[in-house]
Scaffold this motif. Structure first.
Motif, PDB file in Angstrom:
ATOM      1  N   ALA A   1       0.824  -1.213   0.000  1.00 10.06           N
ATOM      2  CA  ALA A   1       0.000   0.000   0.000  1.00 10.06           C
ATOM      3  C   ALA A   1       0.855   1.258   0.000  1.00 10.06           C
ATOM      4  CB  ALA A   1      -0.932  -0.009   1.211  1.00 10.06           C
ATOM      5  N   ARG A   2       2.016   1.202   0.634  1.00 10.34           N
ATOM      6  CA  ARG A   2       2.894   2.380   0.682  1.00 10.34           C
ATOM      7  C   ARG A   2       3.381   2.767  -0.708  1.00 10.34           C
ATOM      8  NH1 ARG A   2       7.674   2.023   4.843  1.00 10.34           N
ATOM      9  NH2 ARG A   2       7.929   4.161   4.057  1.00 10.34           N
ATOM     10  N   ASP A   3       3.516   1.753  -1.585  1.00  6.62           N
ATOM     11  CA  ASP A   3       4.009   2.041  -2.930  1.00  6.62           C
ATOM     12  C   ASP A   3       3.007   2.854  -3.740  1.00  6.62           C
ATOM     13  OD1 ASP A   3       6.308   0.692  -2.368  1.00  6.62           O
ATOM     14  OD2 ASP A   3       5.669  -1.191  -3.282  1.00  6.62           O
ATOM     15  N   SER A   4       1.722   2.737  -3.428  1.00  6.77           N
ATOM     16  CA  SER A   4       0.705   3.425  -4.233  1.00  6.77           C
ATOM     17  C   SER A   4      -0.026   4.528  -3.463  1.00  6.77           C
ATOM     18  CB  SER A   4      -0.328   2.413  -4.746  1.00  6.77           C
ATOM     19  OG  SER A   4      -0.906   1.701  -3.662  1.00  6.77           O
ATOM     20  N   ALA A   5       0.212   4.615  -2.169  1.00  2.00           N
ATOM     21  CA  ALA A   5      -0.493   5.612  -1.357  1.00  2.00           C
ATOM     22  C   ALA A   5       0.176   6.976  -1.473  1.00  2.00           C
ATOM     23  CB  ALA A   5      -0.520   5.167   0.107  1.00  2.00           C
TER      24      ALA A   5
END
Length: 599
Positions: free
Chosen positions: A270-274
């Motif tokens: 999720a951190r990659d796209s948030a």
């Protein structure tokens, strides 16, 4: 034994004693013995060539044998009735005292945590006197018992009020009218450990006679057996408790680490796209998941259920410095944390995370004894004769009393309110898991010194793999796990790093896929613990079908069978759950590189 002057028997004894070069004093243990002796003299039933003196000595020896048989029979009955050890030892002391007048018997027990002696049994010694003996430190001149433990030999003191070995206890000896004292150290069956001492103390000076020696030997043997039985029972009880905790921890860790794998992996994805606003929250989730994972590892370590592949720590000094910085940050400025490294340190066969945890637990435990200020000193040196690295942590704190030292390795035990961590129990678990040694020396008001010895790594250094080889581009990974959430999370991480995934929900399905798609599979990532066909079976059977393919076992804990398989098979590695996305990528990349190098 006492000297009895018997004027009332003079008319009877004088004629007989006159024939045997008298005068004599009759030495007896019991009045029943006296009656038997007189009966023999008066009836003329003495054996031919036996003098009155010899006859009396023979009868006394017979009485001693009867007393020993009675003593041993009584104690054996008590052992059969499973009475408490303290009660059994009290009976033993009382029985010996019945055999020997002007005497008191005692059993001193050695506290292994403190190295001190304390009264374990002395039914005829007043409590105020017992307190003066408790806490005796074994030494060369520490009375009969302290000297016996220190020298590991029996000590026979003829007169405690003049013997130099009683110098430190002279005042006490005079106060209680203690004259002779005979003490025997009580060893374990293997001769390695000392449980304490059995002692006969007398109000008359003298050394033991042959009969005394027999009584002393028999009684000390019985005391040793009783203490060894208690020690074995306590060790067995502790082993059962640890086994119960291990079974619970192992089952809990498997399920809990699967959940943490999903939480940690999903948060990273999720951190990659948030956006930037969500990143701090996702980072907090990742940090919390990793901390939860460490707690699980600590429980497994304490229970003896955590095994690692023992990757050597090649840069021990760097690991130590990192641990020191973490400790100093956590302790704050008033506590001075010092590190001394003597010479070049060799590699250790220990997981770097466990080494850092061990150091931090020792330092934090030391700091809690100093009320916010003081010095903690860590020294590291290579003890060449032992083939180990010695880690010594000392502090200037308040030290520990005997009760605290007895409980210092209990999980969640702390003398500080609000402290509920596993603490030194984790240190003990790490040391035990790595075949090391742990020693603690402490006394109230004098600080504490903890010394850990860990065996060095004597294997050949492995060849490092450059980061450029840790790539999954174009590779097909067979992912085997009975938890759908784990498979989904792992698929997302692998695909994000350029790889392709084939999923299998169990070992049987995985073997079918391997058999059908041998040429398409570049590496196999398989869960260790699965129902029916587990990860080890997949590795053992699958490697015969695709011999040049690497396998990666993943689990919350590495079992003994799994550890042997990883250590003995070059194409098999281990990945600890839960894992970061980057760690998964590097582990699979290394496995792919090693597989290609074998083609």
């Amino acid at each position: 034994m006492i000297d009895l002057f018997l004027p009332i028997f003079a008319p009877v004894l004088d004629p007989a004693l006159a024939k045997s070069n008298g005068p004599f004093r009759l030495r007896v243990q019991q009045r029943s013995v006296l009656n038997g002796c007189l009966g023999g003299i008066l009836s003329g039933t003495m054996p031919n060539g036996c003098s009155v003196r010899n006859f009396l000595e023979i009868r006394l020896a017979d009485s001693t044998s009867d007393g020993l048989i009675h003593l041993q029979t009584t104690i054996l009955k008590l052992i059969g009735q499973r009475v408490e050890t303290s009660v059994l030892l009290d009976h033993l002391c009382e029985l010996v005292q019945q055999q020997l007048e002007h005497s008191v018997c005692s059993v001193m027990r050695l506290d292994r945590a403190t190295g001190w002696l304390y009264i374990g049994s002395a039914p005829c010694i007043p409590d105020e006197i017992k307190k003066r003996f408790d806490g005796l430190v074994p030494a060369e001149l520490a009375g009969a018992c302290g000297t016996a433990v220190y020298t590991r030999e029996r000590v026979l003191i003829e007169d405690a009020q003049t013997d130099p070995r009683f110098a430190s206890l002279r005042e006490l000896a005079i106060d209680v009218n203690l004259r002779s004292c005979w003490s025997v150290p009580l060893f374990s069956s293997d001769g390695e450990s000392i449980f304490g001492t059995f002692a006969i103390s007398r109000t008359v000076p003298g050394l033991p006679t042959a009969e005394h020696e027999r009584l002393l030997e028999a009684a000390s043997d019985v005391a040793r057996i009783a203490l060894e039985m208690e020690d074995s029972a306590q060790a067995l009880d502790a082993s059962h408790k640890l086994e119960t905790l291990g079974v619970f921890a192992g089952g809990m860790a498997h399920d809990f680490n699967n959940l943490l794998t999903v939480i940690l992996g999903s948060a990273e994805l999720a951190r990659d796209s948030a956006g930037e606003e969500a990143d701090p929250l996702l980072r907090s989730i990742c940090d919390a998941a990793q901390r939860a994972s460490e707690l699980t590892r600590q429980v497994l370590t304490y229970a003896g259920r955590l095994r690692t592949t023992f990757h050597p720590t090649t840069d021990l000094a760097a690991t130590v410095e990192e641990a020191r910085q973490l400790c100093q940050t956590k302790l704050g400025q008033p506590i001075d944390c010092r590190v001394e490294i003597a010479g070049v340190l060799p590699s250790l066969r220990i997981d770097p995370r466990q080494l850092k945890q061990l150091i931090m637990d020792l330092v934090i435990n030391a700091s809690e004894s100093m009320d916010g200020k003081g010095t903690v000193c860590m020294t590291f040196h290579f003890a060449e004769p032992d083939g180990a690295v010695a880690i010594r942590v000392s502090d200037t704190g308040c030290g520990m009393n005997a009760e605290t030292q007895r409980r210092m390795f209990d999980p969640f035990f702390s003398t500080k309110s609000g402290q509920r961590g596993l603490g030194l129990s984790t240190v003990q678990g790490v040391v035990r898991a790595h075949g090391g040694k742990l020693e603690v020396h402490s006394s109230e008001g004098s600080g504490t010194v903890v010394t850990v010895s860990l065996p060095i790594d004597q294997t050949e250094p492995s060849v490092a793999i450059d980061a450029e080889f840790a790539s999954l581009d174009g590779s097909t990974i067979l992912v085997v796990d009975d938890e759908p959430m784990v498979r989904t999370t792992v698929r997302g991480i692998i695909e994000r790093q350029g790889g392709q995934v084939i999923e299998a929900s169990g070992g049987g399905e995985a073997l079918d896929i391997i058999d059908e798609q041998r040429s398409e599979i570049d590496a196999v990532l398989v869960d260790l613990q699965m129902p029916e066909v587990d990860g080890i079976a997949v590795v053992e059977q699958g490697s015969s079908m695709i011999p040049n393919t690497s396998f990666v076992l993943m689990s919350g804990r590495l079992t003994e069978r799994g550890s042997k398989l990883v250590q003995q098979s070059p194409g098999v590695s281990f990945l600890q759950k839960p894992f970061l996305a980057g760690v998964l990528g590097v582990t699979l990349g290394k496995a792919l590189h090693l597989a290609r190098s074998r083609d």
